[in-house]
Motif scaffolding. Structure first.
Motif, PDB file in Angstrom:
ATOM      1  N   SER A 105       0.822  -1.221   0.000  1.00 49.67           N
ATOM      2  CA  SER A 105       0.000   0.000   0.000  1.00 49.67           C
ATOM      3  C   SER A 105       0.851   1.265   0.000  1.00 49.67           C
ATOM      4  O   SER A 105       0.368   2.344  -0.389  1.00 49.67           O
ATOM      5  CB  SER A 105      -0.926   0.003   1.221  1.00 49.67           C
ATOM      6  OG  SER A 105      -1.831  -1.072   1.171  1.00 49.67           O
ATOM      7  N   MET A 106       2.109   1.164   0.439  1.00 52.02           N
ATOM      8  CA  MET A 106       2.993   2.333   0.416  1.00 52.02           C
ATOM      9  C   MET A 106       3.308   2.764  -1.011  1.00 52.02           C
ATOM     10  O   MET A 106       3.808   3.873  -1.235  1.00 52.02           O
ATOM     11  CB  MET A 106       4.279   2.015   1.175  1.00 52.02           C
ATOM     12  CG  MET A 106       4.062   1.768   2.662  1.00 52.02           C
ATOM     13  SD  MET A 106       5.567   1.281   3.551  1.00 52.02           S
ATOM     14  CE  MET A 106       6.471   2.834   3.555  1.00 52.02           C
ATOM     15  N   GLN A 107       2.990   1.898  -1.983  1.00 51.25           N
ATOM     16  CA  GLN A 107       3.237   2.231  -3.388  1.00 51.25           C
ATOM     17  C   GLN A 107       2.194   3.194  -3.937  1.00 51.25           C
ATOM     18  O   GLN A 107       2.482   3.940  -4.874  1.00 51.25           O
ATOM     19  CB  GLN A 107       3.225   0.941  -4.215  1.00 51.25           C
ATOM     20  CG  GLN A 107       3.675   1.125  -5.650  1.00 51.25           C
ATOM     21  CD  GLN A 107       5.153   1.445  -5.733  1.00 51.25           C
ATOM     22  OE1 GLN A 107       5.996   0.675  -5.309  1.00 51.25           O
ATOM     23  NE2 GLN A 107       5.489   2.609  -6.294  1.00 51.25           N
ATOM     24  N   VAL A 108       0.994   3.193  -3.350  1.00 54.74           N
ATOM     25  CA  VAL A 108      -0.116   3.934  -3.947  1.00 54.74           C
ATOM     26  C   VAL A 108      -0.333   5.300  -3.320  1.00 54.74           C
ATOM     27  O   VAL A 108      -1.238   6.021  -3.717  1.00 54.74           O
ATOM     28  CB  VAL A 108      -1.419   3.111  -3.870  1.00 54.74           C
ATOM     29  CG1 VAL A 108      -1.255   1.791  -4.617  1.00 54.74           C
ATOM     30  CG2 VAL A 108      -1.822   2.838  -2.422  1.00 54.74           C
ATOM     31  N   THR A 109       0.468   5.668  -2.333  1.00 58.90           N
ATOM     32  CA  THR A 109       0.330   6.981  -1.717  1.00 58.90           C
ATOM     33  C   THR A 109       1.687   7.451  -1.192  1.00 58.90           C
ATOM     34  O   THR A 109       2.546   6.629  -0.890  1.00 58.90           O
ATOM     35  CB  THR A 109      -0.676   6.957  -0.560  1.00 58.90           C
ATOM     36  OG1 THR A 109      -0.782   8.273   0.022  1.00 58.90           O
ATOM     37  CG2 THR A 109      -0.244   5.991   0.528  1.00 58.90           C
TER      38      THR A 109
END
Length: 385
Positions: free
Chosen positions: A88-92
Motif C-alpha cells: 500500500s505504500m506504493q499507492v500513496t
C-alpha cells in the motif's frame, strides 16, 4: 536434532527467511524513498518509531490472540497484513498514511516473531534446543542481510518497488501451508500465562535482548563513526559492522553446540564476559589491525549469542501461554532498545565524543551480566531450599 529435519521446522525457518528478506529490503527502501522525496532523517526516525510503537502495542494482546488462534493462523495473518501494508505504500506518498502503515507492520511483525519463536521453542527438545534456536536465528539474519542487496536492484523502479517488497512476504504463505496447525494457548490458568506474571521470572532475558537490539542497531548505524574517529576511512569504517555481523551469523551454531553440551546458563554468562572484555579492549585494539578485525568478529558472535541463548532460556522456562508471553516480552525489549538506544548513544556521542558509543554498549552488557549472575544465584538458593 531430529527436529531440523521435520516438516514443521523446515517450513517455519524458510517462511521466516522470506520475512527476513522482506524486512531487510523494506526498511532501507523506506528510508531511501523518504530522503529521495526531500525529507530529513527526523522524518525517517519518526516512521521507524511508528513501527516500533506498533510492535509495543501488540505485546499486551499476545495472550488474547494466542487463546483464540493457532500459531499458524497468527503467522499467516501477520504475513498478509505486512504484505498488504508494504504494498500500500506504493499507492500513496502521504506521510500520515505511511505512519499508519508502519504501525500496522510493527504490530503484525511483533505477533509473527512472538509466535514464531514460541513455535520453534516448542519444536525443540532440551538436548538440542540451543542448536535449533541458533539455526533459526542464523537463517533469519542471513536473509535479512540480503535485503539491502535486493534494494540496490529494485530501488530505481519507483513505480513498483514497494509492490515487489510486499510480494516477497507473500512467498512465505506456501511454506506456512505445509505446516501442521498448532494448538491454541488456551487451557492454562490466565495468571500463569499473563506477561505480568512472566516478566519477574525473566529480567536477565529481557535485559539481554535489549542489549543485543542496541548492539545490532548501533553496529549498523554508529560504529562506523567510532572507527572514523580513530583514523579509518569511511570505506573501511563501514567494514566494522560487516565484521561483527559476520561473527554474529557464523558463530551462533558453534556456540549453540557449546550451550547444549556445557549448559545454557554457563555459556550465556560466558558470552557476556567475552563481550564486556572485548568492548573494554576495543578502543585500544583499533590501533592494531591484526587484533582489531578478529576482535570485532568474536565480539559480534558473543553479542549474538546473548540474544540467541535468551530465546533458548525462554523455551527452557516456559510452556504454552507463558511461552507466548515470554516471547512477546523479548520482542518488546527489542523494540524499546532499538528505538531509544540510538537516541541516547547519538546524544552522548554528540556531547562527549564518539568513544561514548563503546561506553553505552559496555554499560548495557554489564547490566545483562549482573542480571544473569543474580538470576543464577537466585536459582541456586531456591534449589537449596
Amino acid at each position: 536434532m531430529k527436529v531440523i529435519f521435520s516438516r514443521d521446522f523446515v517450513a517455519l525457518i524458510l517462511s521466516v527467511a522470506v520475512v527476513g528478506l522482506g524486512m531487510g529490503a523494506t526498511l532501507p527502501l523506506t528510508a531511501l524513498a523518504l530522503t529521495g522525496a526531500g525529507y530529513g532523517t527526523d522524518i525517517v526516525g519518526l516512521l521507524t518509531a511508528a513501527q516500533a510503537g506498533g510492535g509495543l502495542a501488540a505485546v499486551p494482546l499476545t495472550g488474547w490472540v494466542g487463546a483464540r488462534f493457532s500459531g499458524r493462523q497468527v503467522i499467516v495473518g501477520a504475513v498478509l497484513a505486512v504484505a498488504l501494508a508494504t504494498a500500500s505504500m506504493q499507492v500513496t506518498t502521504n506521510l500520515l498514511v505511511w505512519a499508519v502503515l508502519r504501525v500496522v507492520c510493527g504490530f503484525a511483525l511483533m505477533l509473527l516473531f512472538t509466535f514464531g519463536e514460541a513455535w520453534v521453542n516448542q519444536l525443540a527438545d532440551d538436548a538440542s534446543r540451543a542448536r535449533v534456536i541458533a539455526i533459526y536465528a542464523t537463517n533469519f539474519t542471513l536473509f535479512q542481510m540480503a535485503g539491502p542487496v535486493l534494494v540496490s536492484r529494485i530501488a530505481p523502479f519507483a513505480a513498483s518497488r514497494f509492490l515487489v517488497c510486499g510480494a516477497i512476504f507473500l512467498l512465505a504463505l506456501p511454506m506456512l501451508a505445509a505446516m501442521r496447525a498448532t494448538r491454541r494457548a488456551a487451557g492454562e490458568p490466565e495468571p500463569h500465562g499473563n506477561w505480568r506474571h512472566v516478566l519477574p521470572q525473566m529480567p536477565a532475558l529481557v535485559i539481554g535482548t535489549g542489549f543485543f537490539a542496541l548492539f545490532d542497531t548501533l553496529a549498523l548505524s554508529l560504529i562506523p563513526l567510532f572507527a572514523m574517529t580513530h583514523g579509518f576511512t569511511a570505506s573501511v569504517a563501514v567494514l566494522f559492522a560487516s565484521a561483527m555481523l559476520l561473527g554474529d551469523t557464523t558463530l551462533q551454531l558453534p556456540i549453540g553446540w557449546l550451550a547444549d553440551h556445557l549448559g545454557r546458563e554457563r555459556v550465556h554468562i560466558g558470552a557476556a564476559v567475552v563481550v564486556v572484555v572485548l568492548l573494554a579492549l576495543l578502543r585500544w585494539a583499533v590501533a592494531v589491525p591484526w587484533l582489531c578485525w578478529p576482535l570485532l568478529y568474536v565480539l559480534g558472535g558473543a553479542a549474538g549469542a546473548i540474544y540467541t541463548l535468551s530465546l533458548v532460556a525462554c523455551g527452557e522456562r516456559f510452556r504454552g501461554a507463558a511461552l507466548v508471553s515470554a516471547s512477546s516480552l523479548v520482542g518488546a525489549s527489542w523494540s524499546v532498545a532499538s528505538f531509544g538506544g540510538p537516541l541516547i548513544a547519538g546524544a552522548l556521542m554528540q556531547h562527549v565524543g564518539n568513544d561514548a558509543l563503546i561506553g553505552v554498549l559496555l554499560a548495557s552488557a554489564l547490566a545483562f551480566l549482573g542480571a544473569a549472575v543474580w538470576e543464577r544465584r537466585r536459582g541456586a538458593v531456591r534449589a537449596l531450599q
